[in-house]
Every structure is written in C-alpha cells, then in structure tokens.
Design a protein around this motif. Sequence first.
Motif, PDB file in Angstrom:
ATOM      1  N   HIS A 196       0.996  -1.193  -0.048  1.00  0.00           N
ATOM      2  CA  HIS A 196       0.004   0.076   0.080  1.00  0.00           C
ATOM      3  C   HIS A 196       0.668   1.223  -0.148  1.00  0.00           C
ATOM      4  O   HIS A 196       1.669   1.278   0.915  1.00  0.00           O
ATOM      5  CB  HIS A 196      -0.734   0.053   1.138  1.00  0.00           C
ATOM      6  CG  HIS A 196      -1.810  -1.199   1.295  1.00  0.00           C
ATOM      7  ND1 HIS A 196      -3.076  -1.054   0.953  1.00  0.00           N
ATOM      8  CD2 HIS A 196      -1.757  -2.296   1.703  1.00  0.00           C
ATOM      9  CE1 HIS A 196      -3.803  -2.222   1.060  1.00  0.00           C
ATOM     10  NE2 HIS A 196      -2.801  -3.120   1.772  1.00  0.00           N
ATOM     11  N   THR A 230      -6.793  -0.962   1.995  1.00  0.00           N
ATOM     12  CA  THR A 230      -7.483  -1.929   1.557  1.00  0.00           C
ATOM     13  C   THR A 230      -7.118  -2.306   0.167  1.00  0.00           C
ATOM     14  O   THR A 230      -6.815  -1.322  -0.793  1.00  0.00           O
ATOM     15  CB  THR A 230      -8.986  -1.238   1.405  1.00  0.00           C
ATOM     16  OG1 THR A 230      -9.451  -0.725   2.810  1.00  0.00           O
ATOM     17  CG2 THR A 230     -10.072  -2.324   0.890  1.00  0.00           C
ATOM     18  N   GLY A 236      -5.146  -6.484   9.316  1.00  0.00           N
ATOM     19  CA  GLY A 236      -6.678  -6.945   9.555  1.00  0.00           C
ATOM     20  C   GLY A 236      -7.027  -8.102  10.332  1.00  0.00           C
ATOM     21  O   GLY A 236      -8.227  -7.795  10.884  1.00  0.00           O
ATOM     22  N   LYS A 269      -4.942  -0.696   8.836  1.00  0.00           N
ATOM     23  CA  LYS A 269      -4.812   0.846   8.910  1.00  0.00           C
ATOM     24  C   LYS A 269      -3.608   1.237   9.429  1.00  0.00           C
ATOM     25  O   LYS A 269      -2.671   0.412   9.893  1.00  0.00           O
ATOM     26  CB  LYS A 269      -6.046   0.901   9.678  1.00  0.00           C
ATOM     27  CG  LYS A 269      -5.850   0.852  11.320  1.00  0.00           C
ATOM     28  CD  LYS A 269      -7.037   1.468  12.125  1.00  0.00           C
ATOM     29  CE  LYS A 269      -6.712   1.035  13.580  1.00  0.00           C
ATOM     30  NZ  LYS A 269      -7.803   1.817  14.111  1.00  0.00           N
ATOM     31  N   ASN A 304      -6.114  -6.168   4.114  1.00  0.00           N
ATOM     32  CA  ASN A 304      -6.524  -4.837   4.756  1.00  0.00           C
ATOM     33  C   ASN A 304      -5.815  -4.567   6.174  1.00  0.00           C
ATOM     34  O   ASN A 304      -5.356  -5.388   6.768  1.00  0.00           O
ATOM     35  CB  ASN A 304      -8.091  -5.158   4.963  1.00  0.00           C
ATOM     36  CG  ASN A 304      -8.736  -5.292   3.418  1.00  0.00           C
ATOM     37  OD1 ASN A 304      -8.400  -4.579   2.715  1.00  0.00           O
ATOM     38  ND2 ASN A 304      -9.527  -6.275   3.559  1.00  0.00           N
TER      39      ASN A 304
END
Length: 128
Positions: free
Chosen positions: A31, A122, A57, A96, A94
């Motif tokens: 990402h 994501t 995730g 954050k 996934n």
Amino acid sequence: MVTLTTHGIKISVISRFEAGASNPVLKRYIHSYIVKIENQSQRTVKLISRYWLITEGDGSKREVSGEGVVGEQPILSPGEVHTYSSWSPLSLPNGKMEGHYNMRDLDAGKSFQVSIPAFVLTADYKQN
C-alpha cells in the motif's frame, strides 16, 4: 483522504493499493500513501521524527519509528506545505495506519507532537 489538525499543523493522507507490486500468494500486499503536511500556525517548525502504528486486518500490530520522513527533516515556515509519499507492506489484504510526528517549534525551542490521522489500507483485488 483523511485530515487532522494538531497545534496548527494539518496532516492529510490518501492511500492506494499497489496491485502490481503485491503478491497475494506470498501474503504480500503493498500500500502506498501520500502525506501532506501544512503549517497553518504562526511559527516555524521542523519535523524531527515519526512514529507509525500499523494494524493488520486480524488486529496484529507493529510499530515503526525513525528520524524524519523518507530521509528528510523538513522545516516549514508559516503557510508552507511539505508533501511526501511512502509505502507499507501488509501480510493481509486490509489494515490501517496511524501515528504522530515529533516536531520542534524553532521559534520557541519547544518540542510537540502532531497526530497523523488513522487511514485504511484496503486491497482492491479479486481472487479466482
């Protein structure tokens, strides 16, 4: 895009899944993200270091910290903006990221923290 202002320093972040650099078979999901740092205060500040909390995730966490951002310790006068891009690997599709920057007020000689807003990572891919 997510945005948060702390002590007159506005942080905006946008993230993107890098399908071409990722390999789901090897559980490697890349990402990228772009961070925009805006000095909306009336003082000159220097970004000293960064701290990231990366959550996969499944809830597992790892921490990353170090000097500056991508090899730089930018100095921002009032009204100035610094933008940089970086990336993070995940082992799941996934997760954050969130964290903070340690800054120094060069006018007053005092250190302070600026929060980096939490943003979602994501993976937008389809398995066969």
